[in-house]
Design a protein around this motif. Structure first.
Motif, PDB file in Angstrom:
ATOM      1  N   LEU A 128       0.737  -1.156  -0.012  1.00  0.00           N
ATOM      2  CA  LEU A 128      -0.052   0.137  -0.001  1.00  0.00           C
ATOM      3  C   LEU A 128       0.717   1.550   0.203  1.00  0.00           C
ATOM      4  CD1 LEU A 128      -2.741  -1.171   2.483  1.00  0.00           C
ATOM      5  CD2 LEU A 128      -3.002  -0.989  -0.007  1.00  0.00           C
ATOM      6  N   LYS A 129       1.915   1.134   0.714  1.00  0.00           N
ATOM      7  CA  LYS A 129       2.787   2.324   0.772  1.00  0.00           C
ATOM      8  C   LYS A 129       3.485   2.576  -0.608  1.00  0.00           C
ATOM      9  CE  LYS A 129       6.046   4.807   4.076  1.00  0.00           C
ATOM     10  NZ  LYS A 129       6.835   4.521   5.082  1.00  0.00           N
ATOM     11  N   ASP A 130       3.509   1.542  -1.387  1.00  0.00           N
ATOM     12  CA  ASP A 130       4.254   1.589  -2.862  1.00  0.00           C
ATOM     13  C   ASP A 130       3.154   1.826  -3.744  1.00  0.00           C
ATOM     14  OD1 ASP A 130       6.399   1.380  -4.526  1.00  0.00           O
ATOM     15  OD2 ASP A 130       5.943  -0.815  -4.880  1.00  0.00           O
ATOM     16  N   GLY A 131       1.774   2.004  -3.308  1.00  0.00           N
ATOM     17  CA  GLY A 131       0.556   2.265  -4.349  1.00  0.00           C
ATOM     18  C   GLY A 131       0.108   1.098  -5.019  1.00  0.00           C
ATOM     19  N   GLN A 132       0.500  -0.078  -4.538  1.00  0.00           N
ATOM     20  CA  GLN A 132       0.200  -1.440  -5.175  1.00  0.00           C
ATOM     21  C   GLN A 132      -1.111  -1.695  -4.427  1.00  0.00           C
ATOM     22  OE1 GLN A 132       3.286  -4.166  -6.368  1.00  0.00           O
ATOM     23  NE2 GLN A 132       4.562  -2.814  -5.608  1.00  0.00           N
ATOM     24  N   TYR A 133      -2.261  -0.914  -4.652  1.00  0.00           N
ATOM     25  CA  TYR A 133      -3.657  -1.320  -3.960  1.00  0.00           C
ATOM     26  C   TYR A 133      -4.294  -2.691  -4.185  1.00  0.00           C
ATOM     27  CZ  TYR A 133      -2.823   3.445  -3.238  1.00  0.00           C
ATOM     28  OH  TYR A 133      -2.470   4.604  -2.561  1.00  0.00           O
ATOM     29  N   GLU A 134      -4.173  -3.058  -5.539  1.00  0.00           N
ATOM     30  CA  GLU A 134      -4.955  -4.551  -5.803  1.00  0.00           C
ATOM     31  C   GLU A 134      -4.463  -5.413  -4.625  1.00  0.00           C
ATOM     32  OE1 GLU A 134      -6.219  -7.517  -9.073  1.00  0.00           O
ATOM     33  OE2 GLU A 134      -5.292  -5.335  -9.696  1.00  0.00           O
ATOM     34  N   GLU A 135      -3.127  -5.908  -4.653  1.00  0.00           N
ATOM     35  CA  GLU A 135      -2.837  -6.827  -3.837  1.00  0.00           C
ATOM     36  C   GLU A 135      -2.675  -6.394  -2.374  1.00  0.00           C
ATOM     37  OE1 GLU A 135       1.072 -10.070  -3.055  1.00  0.00           O
ATOM     38  OE2 GLU A 135       1.082  -8.381  -4.682  1.00  0.00           O
ATOM     39  N   GLY A 136      -2.366  -5.088  -2.207  1.00  0.00           N
ATOM     40  CA  GLY A 136      -2.525  -4.680  -0.775  1.00  0.00           C
ATOM     41  C   GLY A 136      -3.590  -4.769  -0.052  1.00  0.00           C
ATOM     42  N   TRP A 137      -4.798  -4.421  -0.860  1.00  0.00           N
ATOM     43  CA  TRP A 137      -5.953  -4.423  -0.018  1.00  0.00           C
ATOM     44  C   TRP A 137      -6.371  -5.947   0.349  1.00  0.00           C
ATOM     45  CZ3 TRP A 137      -6.650  -0.260   1.816  1.00  0.00           C
ATOM     46  CH2 TRP A 137      -6.449   0.903   1.438  1.00  0.00           C
ATOM     47  N   LYS A 138      -6.213  -6.744  -0.503  1.00  0.00           N
ATOM     48  CA  LYS A 138      -6.236  -8.396  -0.452  1.00  0.00           C
ATOM     49  C   LYS A 138      -5.654  -8.659   1.048  1.00  0.00           C
ATOM     50  CE  LYS A 138      -7.141  -9.115  -5.271  1.00  0.00           C
ATOM     51  NZ  LYS A 138      -6.806  -9.966  -6.385  1.00  0.00           N
ATOM     52  N   LEU A 139      -4.228  -8.141   0.959  1.00  0.00           N
ATOM     53  CA  LEU A 139      -3.510  -8.755   2.238  1.00  0.00           C
ATOM     54  C   LEU A 139      -3.785  -7.911   3.399  1.00  0.00           C
ATOM     55  CD1 LEU A 139       0.053  -9.545   0.694  1.00  0.00           C
ATOM     56  CD2 LEU A 139      -1.727 -11.030   1.196  1.00  0.00           C
ATOM     57  N   ALA A 140      -4.283  -6.743   3.234  1.00  0.00           N
ATOM     58  CA  ALA A 140      -4.907  -6.073   4.392  1.00  0.00           C
ATOM     59  C   ALA A 140      -5.966  -6.717   5.089  1.00  0.00           C
ATOM     60  CB  ALA A 140      -5.223  -4.783   3.846  1.00  0.00           C
ATOM     61  N   GLU A 141      -6.710  -7.779   4.474  1.00  0.00           N
ATOM     62  CA  GLU A 141      -7.512  -8.547   5.218  1.00  0.00           C
ATOM     63  C   GLU A 141      -6.878  -9.573   6.407  1.00  0.00           C
ATOM     64  OE1 GLU A 141     -11.114  -8.281   4.984  1.00  0.00           O
ATOM     65  OE2 GLU A 141     -10.144  -6.674   3.849  1.00  0.00           O
ATOM     66  N   PHE A 142      -5.676  -9.630   6.525  1.00  0.00           N
ATOM     67  CA  PHE A 142      -5.085 -10.397   7.695  1.00  0.00           C
ATOM     68  C   PHE A 142      -4.586  -9.655   8.758  1.00  0.00           C
ATOM     69  CE2 PHE A 142      -4.378 -12.891   3.526  1.00  0.00           C
ATOM     70  CZ  PHE A 142      -4.753 -14.220   3.961  1.00  0.00           C
ATOM     71  N   ALA A 143      -5.321  -8.389   9.072  1.00  0.00           N
ATOM     72  CA  ALA A 143      -5.132  -7.667   9.982  1.00  0.00           C
ATOM     73  C   ALA A 143      -5.142  -8.567  11.399  1.00  0.00           C
ATOM     74  CB  ALA A 143      -5.890  -6.314  10.193  1.00  0.00           C
ATOM     75  N   PRO A 144      -4.153  -8.147  12.383  1.00  0.00           N
ATOM     76  CA  PRO A 144      -4.367  -8.960  13.719  1.00  0.00           C
ATOM     77  C   PRO A 144      -5.644  -8.817  14.417  1.00  0.00           C
ATOM     78  CG  PRO A 144      -2.412  -7.467  13.626  1.00  0.00           C
ATOM     79  CD  PRO A 144      -3.242  -7.104  12.308  1.00  0.00           C
ATOM     80  N   ALA A 145      -5.983  -9.618  15.180  1.00  0.00           N
ATOM     81  CA  ALA A 145      -7.308  -9.864  15.976  1.00  0.00           C
ATOM     82  C   ALA A 145      -7.392  -8.495  16.619  1.00  0.00           C
ATOM     83  CB  ALA A 145      -7.227 -10.865  16.932  1.00  0.00           C
ATOM     84  N   GLU A 146      -6.628  -7.574  17.351  1.00  0.00           N
ATOM     85  CA  GLU A 146      -6.619  -6.486  18.012  1.00  0.00           C
ATOM     86  C   GLU A 146      -7.254  -5.405  17.080  1.00  0.00           C
ATOM     87  OE1 GLU A 146      -3.103  -4.187  19.222  1.00  0.00           O
ATOM     88  OE2 GLU A 146      -2.116  -5.613  18.243  1.00  0.00           O
ATOM     89  N   PHE A 147      -7.066  -5.612  15.801  1.00  0.00           N
ATOM     90  CA  PHE A 147      -7.619  -4.379  14.914  1.00  0.00           C
ATOM     91  C   PHE A 147      -9.020  -4.854  14.263  1.00  0.00           C
ATOM     92  CE2 PHE A 147      -3.118  -3.425  13.717  1.00  0.00           C
ATOM     93  CZ  PHE A 147      -2.898  -2.716  14.780  1.00  0.00           C
ATOM     94  N   LYS A 148      -9.658  -5.998  14.655  1.00  0.00           N
ATOM     95  CA  LYS A 148     -10.608  -6.467  14.097  1.00  0.00           C
ATOM     96  C   LYS A 148     -11.788  -6.688  14.971  1.00  0.00           C
ATOM     97  CE  LYS A 148     -10.594  -8.072  10.373  1.00  0.00           C
ATOM     98  NZ  LYS A 148     -10.603  -7.427   9.032  1.00  0.00           N
ATOM     99  N   GLN A 149     -13.053  -6.546  14.273  1.00  0.00           N
ATOM    100  CA  GLN A 149     -14.283  -6.709  15.023  1.00  0.00           C
ATOM    101  C   GLN A 149     -14.687  -8.034  14.741  1.00  0.00           C
ATOM    102  OE1 GLN A 149     -16.733  -6.715  17.111  1.00  0.00           O
ATOM    103  NE2 GLN A 149     -16.692  -4.340  16.943  1.00  0.00           N
ATOM    104  N   GLU A 150     -14.680  -8.823  16.052  1.00  0.00           N
ATOM    105  CA  GLU A 150     -14.715 -10.222  15.968  1.00  0.00           C
ATOM    106  C   GLU A 150     -16.207 -10.651  16.036  1.00  0.00           C
ATOM    107  OE1 GLU A 150     -12.586 -12.309  15.647  1.00  0.00           O
ATOM    108  OE2 GLU A 150     -10.686 -11.109  15.732  1.00  0.00           O
TER     109      GLU A 150
END
Length: 575
Positions: free
Chosen positions: A261-283
């Protein structure tokens, strides 16, 4: 009936227990021990063995009782005493008393390194870093601490928030120990926590040359350091190599998303952003929707995650949900409810608790770029304003502000303190005194937008007047209405900067050199907010960026004054 076991009996019992334990048949093992304890009630080792098993299966109450029996039979067995106190801590019974007993045992047996290590390890599990630090430092005054005990000290210093001191202890171990290289991973983690990213990268790069196997275990830390050093392409390579060896590590997948994402590669970046740690997620959300199937006629719950700034940033995607044909419910913190309702009239807005809300599918605000990609693609929708406060609130703050004679500039100098993110996180904030070069510039009325503890700095401010209307602010709707009456916002990287950008107001954001992924690398502008200008600091504090703002601000004021004069002359000509 004899209470003493023969060597033959002990061997026979031991073989039975070993076989049962190998098969993970703890019930059978426990029953065998209890049968033999009924026959031999003075068998202290049997009680201790029973305690070991209960501890291994986390039955700490039973473990505590078993170790208590063992200690009663053999009061001099320190190992059993330590394990008894461990169980006591785990069940939360008289924690302070247990810690005090452990500390006494530590002092009484200070000459015995092995016992001190066992006690320190138990106290680590109890999450009592300050007690461990005091004990190990005290021992160092009287005995030579081993590298292992010193390593525990370093780690506990980090846990206690004494990060610079912890780094120094790790660094000394790294330099002085024959096996110092084994501390390289811990040192690299500590250096990241204090923001010493270049030092972290240097150590890992040196390790790669001499100890490539150890360096492989540090690729995640290397990637994090490289992102902070604005070397995101290299960071991607480091994370990908780590994932080639261990493909299922979610944390590294998430870190790779930041490099992308910092490199502006949004397509793969948004997909991998789904692996956010549990502390960032609404369970609690059920039936997740990520844009992978149509939801026309269904009720879709959109809910907030992470910080207020993140939510303000991703609210831009709400208008793009209209074309889905779904009934939209937005669950948002109370602080954001009114500004959300003022901006999105046609959807239902609720608070954070959606446990009693009926819906078919759900999606996080931060997952909307991925979910909406089939409709709008992966580029950032940069239309602003997408948030608008009510006219009544705008008028209210127009009356609260003094009569306008000069350009109005709002100030935010500090963000929320989040200790869990490490010492470097503090560098996202400044102090009011650090803003003095900005505030001393003439022909500006400065307006405070700062809330929280840093607002108290105004009480000790002796410089140019700063008007403070924040006692009239109850939520982000009020803050937005106040900003609407200002001409420029100067803010550190915090939620107010996002709010000003979402309102389409000119905003100058002061940020660190290792700034967040969303601001990309080496740019003064951002697609997220067309009216934002980014001032990036050099490594360390924000002082460099603040000075850049102070240099640039007079030109902004002159341009504003010229525009105001032109507008005034145009108005006079029309009338």
């Amino acid at each position: 009936m004899t209470n003493i076991l023969t060597a033959k009996e002990i061997k026979k019992i031991g073989n039975k227990l070993k076989k049962a334990a190998e098969n993970n048949n703890y019930t059978k093992t426990i029953e065998e021990i209890k049968i033999n304890l009924r026959k031999h009630p003075d068998w202290a080792d049997g009680y201790a063995l029973l305690g070991d098993i209960y501890k291994n299966i986390t039955e700490y109450e039973d473990g505590y009782l078993a170790y208590s029996q063992a200690v009663e039979l053999e009061p001099t067995n320190i190992t059993w005493k330590i394990q008894k106190l461990f169980c006591k801590l785990e069940i939360g019974r008289e924690i302070n008393t247990a810690l005090n007993e452990l500390l006494i045992l530590f002092i009484q047996n200070a000459a015995n390194e092995d016992i001190c290590l066992k006690i320190a390890t138990v106290m680590v599990a109890a999450k009592s870093p300050k007690i461990i630090i005091a004990a190990i430092k005290w021992r160092a005054q009287n005995y030579h601490n081993s590298e292992i005990l010193t390593g525990i000290l370093a780690q506990q210093l980090l846990e206690a928030g004494l990060i610079s001191e912890g780094c120094e202890v790790y660094f000394q171990l790294f330099k002085s120990s024959r096996q110092g290289i084994v501390y390289a991973p811990s040192l690299s983690q500590a250096l990241i926590r204090i923001g010493a990213f270049q030092a972290c990268a240097d150590i890992i790069e040196a390790t790669q040359l001499q100890f490539p196997d150890i360096a492989l275990s540090m690729l995640n830390e290397y990637g994090i350091a490289l992102i902070a050093l604005n070397r995101s392409r290299e960071a991607q390579s480091a994370f990908r190599e780590y994932l080639r060896l261990r493909p299922d590590v979610r944390t590294v997948q998430y870190n790779l998303s930041h490099a992308l994402l910092k490199d502006g590669q949004y397509e793969e970046g948004w997909k991998l952003a789904e692996f956010a740690p549990a502390e960032f997620k609404q369970e609690d959300a059920k039936n997740p929707w990520k844009g992978d199937f149509p939801i026309k006629g269904k009720t879709l719950l959109i809910y907030g995650e992470q910080g207020l700034g993140d939510m303000l940033q991703f609210l831009r995607y709400i208008p793009y949900l209209k074309g889905l044909g779904a009934n939209i419910i937005l669950s948002i913190p109370e602080n954001l409810r009114r500004i959300s309702q003022s901006s999105f009239h046609t959807i239902k807005i609720i608070g954070e608790d959606f446990s009693n809300t009926d819906y078919d599918f759900s999606c996080s605000l931060l997952s909307l770029p991925l979910a909406l990609a089939p409709q709008i693609g992966y580029e950032i929708p940069s239309f602003t304003p997408y948030l608008t406060p009510s006219q009544n609130d705008i008028d209210k703050f127009s009356l609260i502000l003094k009569e306008k004679t000069k350009i109005r500039v709002g100030l935010v100098w500090s963000g929320e303190n989040r200790p869990r993110h490490g010492l470097n996180y503090r560098n996202r904030s400044a102090s009011l005194n650090m803003f003095s070069k900005i505030i001393n510039i003439e022909n500006i009325d400065f307006i405070n937008l700062q809330l929280g503890n840093p607002q108290k700095e105004l009480l000790e401010w002796h410089g140019k007047e700063i008007f403070d209307p924040m006692n009239n602010v109850a939520d982000m709707e009020d803050t937005a209405a106040l900003i609407f009456n200002l001409d420029l916002i100067i803010s550190v990287d915090t939620s107010v900067a996002h709010l000003a950008g979402a309102l389409g107001k000119p905003v100058w954001m002061i940020t660190r050199s290792d700034c967040c992924w969303r601001w990309l690398e080496d740019r003064e502008d951002t697609a997220w907010y067309p009216t934002m200008r980014i001032f990036r600091s050099q490594p360390g504090s924000l002082q460099h960026a603040i000075e850049l703002v102070a240099v640039s601000l007079p030109d902004f004021v002159n341009t504003w004054q010229q525009n105001s004069l032109s507008k005034g002359m145009s108005h006079e000509l029309r009338h």
